[in-house]
Enzyme design. Structure first.
Site, PDB file in Angstrom:
ATOM      1  N   CYS A 143       0.795  -1.237   0.000  1.00 41.38           N
ATOM      2  CA  CYS A 143       0.000   0.000   0.000  1.00 41.38           C
ATOM      3  C   CYS A 143       0.822   1.279   0.000  1.00 41.38           C
ATOM      4  CB  CYS A 143      -0.977   0.000   1.168  1.00 41.38           C
ATOM      5  SG  CYS A 143      -0.265  -0.485   2.737  1.00 41.38           S
TER       6      CYS A 143
ATOM      7  N   HIS B 279      -1.524   7.051   3.397  1.00 37.76           N
ATOM      8  CA  HIS B 279      -0.096   6.950   3.734  1.00 37.76           C
ATOM      9  C   HIS B 279       0.641   8.156   3.149  1.00 37.76           C
ATOM     10  CE1 HIS B 279      -0.906   3.080   5.263  1.00 37.76           C
ATOM     11  NE2 HIS B 279      -0.459   2.304   4.292  1.00 37.76           N
TER      12      HIS B 279
END
Ligand code: NAP
Length: 352
Positions: free
Chosen positions: A146, A239
């Site tokens: 990810c 993120h």
């Protein structure tokens, strides 16, 4: 156009639930079956969803009974959001049964004949899957970790234009990136966890494979070195990464900004329904990107970049943000499935 049946494995988890949501009214695919562990077997999916954003599941998906890993699956395409220890054994078994397994799990990403794809960056790597189909009738195709997706998407156009030599990356990763068994928001309130098991090695290895190329002598990974430090922070989704880059042909800040803003990727001609108009967007202002404000751009599929500036040690530094559950997982897998279908892989597999 008749829609193709797909199944979601790990459908009760953070990523699987997002996949199920993204499949509502998908123009090419129809959700046909869902799977999870034996603990969930037989229960309606709507009772078990992990992702509380977006409210109740859509009709049809909510009533679907959950299968277990041992049950039979009939769909040509299986979207896998399984934990990696389960995926390691189960995904090859499903590929051997003729399914196209489009996976989020890390277990097979680095296998030599398994493509590790970001459609805008390396769509041609999908050819690696042909040898799997010839051997077994099915194939495994993977999307990156990810946090890797956003970083590799930004590296790719910069590397093409200015020849990236090495990178230093520090990440600030969201809680949902660890799945349901990760640290709680309580562990992360007033706190930062300075270690994510396995993440730092994955970052360099996956970036080098994604930016690698097929040559006359076989597949060669890109040569750049990546030094990564990964931390978990108290953010729900998204993120963020701070990156510092050294190039063989160093660009000015404006040149790098133009290259990133004009990047459209190599899949425009494929007309994939999940492709964002802007895979990368450079934001102005010294306080962007921010997870809460920017993670949902392009329905979560646009990677945002900000604070591009000269680096005192290397050449340039900047921040990169991507939505870990969408661009980093569910949206990435769905886009890969669309690419596989557009490039004829579904038709070549035994179940297709
Ligand atoms: P998660 O929330 O923990 O969900 C795990 C799913 O796997 C659940 O549906 C669970 O079903 C199922 N499962 C567990 N044991 C199983 C078994 N023995 N057989 C079949 N199914 C089983 O995890 P996640 O965050 O969604 O992550 C899923 C995968 O995607 C992982 O490989 C992860 O590394 C990867 N990934 C995650 C992210 C992210 O941002 N979270 C991003 C990229 C990639 P039950 O409900 O029945 O237990």
């Amino acid at each position: 156009m008749e829609r193709i049946d797909v199944g979601v494995l790990g459908a009760t988890g953070m990523v699987g639930t997002r996949l199920v949501r993204l499949l509502e009214d998908h123009p090419w695919f129809r959700l046909r079956e869902v799977g999870a562990s034996g603990r969930s077997r037989g229960q309606p999916l709507g009772r078990l969803v992990a992702d509380d954003e977006g409210g109740p599941l859509w009709n049809g998906a909510a009533d679907m009974p959950v299968k277990s890993a041992d049950d039979q699956y009939s769909s040509p395409i299986l979207l896998s959001a399984l934990p990696s220890d389960i995926a390691r054994e189960l995904e090859p078994r499903l590929a051997k049964a003729g399914h196209l397994v489009v996976s989020n799990a890390s277990s097979h990403r680095m296998d030599p004949d398994v493509p590790l794809i970001i459609p805008e960056v390396n769509p041609d790597h999908i050819a690696l899957a042909h040898s799997q189909i010839e051997r077994t009738g099915g194939a495994i195709v993977t999307n990156p970790n990810c946090v890797v997706v956003g970083i590799a998407m930004v590296f790719h156009p910069l590397h093409e234009a200015f020849d990236l030599e090495h990178a230093v990356v520090t990440t600030f990763q969201a809680i949902s990136g660890a799945g349901r068994s990760g640290p709680s928001a309580g562990d992360l309130f007033d706190n930062v966890l300075p270690f994510i098991d396995g993440e730092e090695d994955k970052l360099g290895n996956e970036v080098r494979k994604i930016l690698g190329q097929s040559t006359k002598t076989g597949f060669e990974n890109a040569a750049m070195r990546v030094s990564a430090t990964c931390a978990r922070v108290g953010v729900a989704h998204g993120h963020l990464a701070s990156i510092s880059l050294k190039f063989r042909h160093p660009p000015q800040v404006d040149e790098a900004r133009d290259v990133l803003n004009s990047f459209r990727g190599g899949v425009l001609q494929d007309g994939l329904p999940g492709s964002p108009v802007h895979p990368i967007e450079v934001l102005e202002g010294n306080n962007r990107p921010q997870p809460r404000l920017d993670r949902d751009r392009g329905d979560g599929m646009t990677v945002t970049v900000g604070r591009i500036r000269p680096c005192e040690v290397h050449h340039l530094k900047m921040f990169v943000l991507s939505h870990n559950l969408v661009r980093g997982a569910a949206g990435a897998a769905l886009l890969n499935a669309e690419l596989c279908h557009a490039r004829g892989l579904t038709a070549r597999s035994a179940k297709g």
